[in-house]
Design an enzyme around this catalytic site. Structure first.
Site, mmCIF file in Angstrom:
data_model
loop_
_atom_site.group_PDB
_atom_site.id
_atom_site.type_symbol
_atom_site.label_atom_id
_atom_site.label_comp_id
_atom_site.label_asym_id
_atom_site.label_seq_id
_atom_site.Cartn_x
_atom_site.Cartn_y
_atom_site.Cartn_z
ATOM 1 N N LYS A 13 0.834 -1.159 -0.084
ATOM 2 C CA LYS A 13 0.177 0.032 -0.030
ATOM 3 C C LYS A 13 0.860 1.339 0.000
ATOM 4 O O LYS A 13 0.632 2.149 -0.836
ATOM 5 C CB LYS A 13 -0.838 0.055 1.347
ATOM 6 C CG LYS A 13 -1.843 -1.079 1.323
ATOM 7 C CD LYS A 13 -2.857 -0.976 2.353
ATOM 8 C CE LYS A 13 -2.334 -0.984 3.868
ATOM 9 N NZ LYS A 13 -1.566 -2.440 4.330
ATOM 10 N N ARG A 88 -9.579 0.630 8.745
ATOM 11 C CA ARG A 88 -9.149 -0.625 8.851
ATOM 12 C C ARG A 88 -10.496 -1.375 9.850
ATOM 13 O O ARG A 88 -9.868 -2.860 10.117
ATOM 14 C CB ARG A 88 -8.051 -0.660 9.960
ATOM 15 C CG ARG A 88 -6.604 -0.826 9.128
ATOM 16 C CD ARG A 88 -5.333 -0.840 10.119
ATOM 17 N NE ARG A 88 -4.299 -1.537 10.086
ATOM 18 C CZ ARG A 88 -3.135 -0.656 9.370
ATOM 19 N NH1 ARG A 88 -3.170 0.196 8.945
ATOM 20 N NH2 ARG A 88 -2.035 -1.535 9.413
ATOM 21 N N ARG A 124 11.485 -6.421 5.107
ATOM 22 C CA ARG A 124 11.199 -5.054 4.850
ATOM 23 C C ARG A 124 12.151 -4.247 5.707
ATOM 24 O O ARG A 124 12.312 -4.615 6.935
ATOM 25 C CB ARG A 124 9.725 -4.657 5.167
ATOM 26 C CG ARG A 124 9.473 -3.172 5.088
ATOM 27 C CD ARG A 124 8.031 -3.092 4.830
ATOM 28 N NE ARG A 124 7.207 -3.333 6.306
ATOM 29 C CZ ARG A 124 6.031 -2.965 6.156
ATOM 30 N NH1 ARG A 124 5.144 -2.624 5.172
ATOM 31 N NH2 ARG A 124 5.281 -3.169 7.268
ATOM 32 N N ARG A 157 11.032 -2.254 11.292
ATOM 33 C CA ARG A 157 9.942 -1.664 12.305
ATOM 34 C C ARG A 157 9.707 -2.635 13.305
ATOM 35 O O ARG A 157 9.813 -3.970 13.083
ATOM 36 C CB ARG A 157 8.618 -1.727 11.359
ATOM 37 C CG ARG A 157 8.610 -0.442 10.545
ATOM 38 C CD ARG A 157 7.035 -0.166 9.576
ATOM 39 N NE ARG A 157 5.900 -0.646 10.277
ATOM 40 C CZ ARG A 157 5.041 -0.686 9.698
ATOM 41 N NH1 ARG A 157 4.783 -0.045 8.382
ATOM 42 N NH2 ARG A 157 3.695 -1.201 10.228
ATOM 43 N N ARG A 168 -0.533 -9.202 13.300
ATOM 44 C CA ARG A 168 -1.140 -8.264 12.479
ATOM 45 C C ARG A 168 -1.891 -8.875 11.217
ATOM 46 O O ARG A 168 -2.874 -8.299 10.934
ATOM 47 C CB ARG A 168 -0.030 -7.493 11.838
ATOM 48 C CG ARG A 168 0.621 -6.370 12.801
ATOM 49 C CD ARG A 168 1.787 -5.904 12.452
ATOM 50 N NE ARG A 168 1.667 -4.993 11.399
ATOM 51 C CZ ARG A 168 2.958 -4.953 10.515
ATOM 52 N NH1 ARG A 168 3.923 -5.649 10.654
ATOM 53 N NH2 ARG A 168 2.872 -4.001 9.483
HETATM 54 P P1 AMP Z 1 0.663 0.446 9.237
HETATM 55 O O1 AMP Z 1 1.852 1.201 9.162
HETATM 56 O O2 AMP Z 1 -0.230 0.825 8.317
HETATM 57 O O3 AMP Z 1 1.007 -1.160 9.064
HETATM 58 O O4 AMP Z 1 0.202 0.545 10.774
HETATM 59 C C1 AMP Z 1 1.157 0.371 11.692
HETATM 60 C C2 AMP Z 1 0.201 0.187 13.235
HETATM 61 O O5 AMP Z 1 -0.406 1.457 13.374
HETATM 62 C C3 AMP Z 1 -1.102 -0.774 13.033
HETATM 63 O O6 AMP Z 1 -0.436 -2.213 13.269
HETATM 64 C C4 AMP Z 1 -1.745 -0.461 14.021
HETATM 65 O O7 AMP Z 1 -1.558 -0.532 15.309
HETATM 66 C C5 AMP Z 1 -1.803 1.259 13.822
HETATM 67 N N1 AMP Z 1 -2.816 1.668 12.774
HETATM 68 C C6 AMP Z 1 -2.420 2.363 11.472
HETATM 69 N N2 AMP Z 1 -3.697 2.565 11.139
HETATM 70 C C7 AMP Z 1 -4.701 2.298 11.881
HETATM 71 C C8 AMP Z 1 -5.945 2.251 11.709
HETATM 72 N N3 AMP Z 1 -6.572 2.809 10.561
HETATM 73 N N4 AMP Z 1 -6.789 1.898 12.692
HETATM 74 C C9 AMP Z 1 -6.236 1.284 13.776
HETATM 75 N N5 AMP Z 1 -4.744 1.135 14.137
HETATM 76 C C10 AMP Z 1 -4.273 1.648 13.110
#
Ligand code: AMP
Length: 215
Positions: A13, A88, A124, A157, A168
């Protein structure tokens, strides 16, 4: 155009949205990046979100919605956006509809099988300085461990560690995948085979957005 980049962790994404936002002159709004910045700066939101993020759990809707509502109220988001990592949950998708600049014109559904996601996430590496994303096998930096773009030191990360990754993916299946049905019922889904290289996926998504923009 209001675009949502949708897919499980590791589907690409951020890479695809990062390549398309300049051409479309819309902001790339990645809730994960915004949250990581809050954690880095030690804000109240960052302190409340950090434990959820490290465990690979979702941050509670009310915290996310407040952050997204404020971001979509900014001038650069009034004529469209590329949302990455949001919504999400179905509750987030419903709340997005009610935001003044909210809603969606198209939802890009990046399809990648789980075995490939696991492989991608374990390899990654990201640049904490500029946000660039690398992949050990398919998109390595020119110099190992160093960001091509800004020279920053690449890191893994903390939520790409194996246990957090498994969590996740489970959270994605249970809480996020139902969002697909929500947009499917509204005729907004455009599914893409996300296993091909980034260049091919970027080209296909770009063409789909161009066609929708003309329609
Ligand atoms: P990402 O970088 O999109 O994988 O997001 C990293 C982490 O941020 C996720 O595993 C969640 O803990 C939190 N997070 C990001 N976006 C959301 C969302 N829309 N709703 C809830 N938690 C989020």
């Amino acid at each position: 155009m209001r675009v949502i980049m949708f897919g499980p962790p590791g589907a690409g994404k951020g890479t695809i949205a990062g390549a398309l936002n300049e051409r479309w002159h819309v902001p790339h709004i990645a809730t994960g990046d915004m949250l990581r910045e809050h954690v880095r700066q030690g804000t109240d939101l960052g302190l409340r979100a950090q434990a959820y993020m490290e465990a690979g759990e979702l941050v509670p809707d009310e915290l996310i919605l407040e952050m997204v509502r404020a971001r979509l109220a900014e001038p650069d988001a009034q004529h469209g956006f590329l949302l990455d990592g949001f919504p999400r949950t179905v509750a987030q998708a419903e709340a997005l509809e009610r935001m003044p600049a909210g809603g969606a014109d198209v939802v890009i559904d990046l399809r990648v099988p789980e075995s490939e996601l696991l492989r991608r996430l374990s390899g990654r590496r990201v640049c904490p300085e500029c946000g660039a994303i690398y992949q050990a096998d398919t998109m390595p930096p020119r110099r190992p461990g160093v960001c091509d773009r800004c020279g920053g030191k690449l890191v893994q990360r903390s939520d790409d560690a194996p246990q957090a990754v498994r969590n996740r993916l489970e959270v994605y299946r249970a809480q996020t995948a139902p969002v697909l049905a929500y947009y499917g019922e509204r005729g907004l889904l455009y599914s893409v085979d996300g296993t091909r290289g980034a260049v091919a996926v970027i080209a296909e998504v770009g063409a789909a957005l161009t066609a929708r923009g003309r329609a």
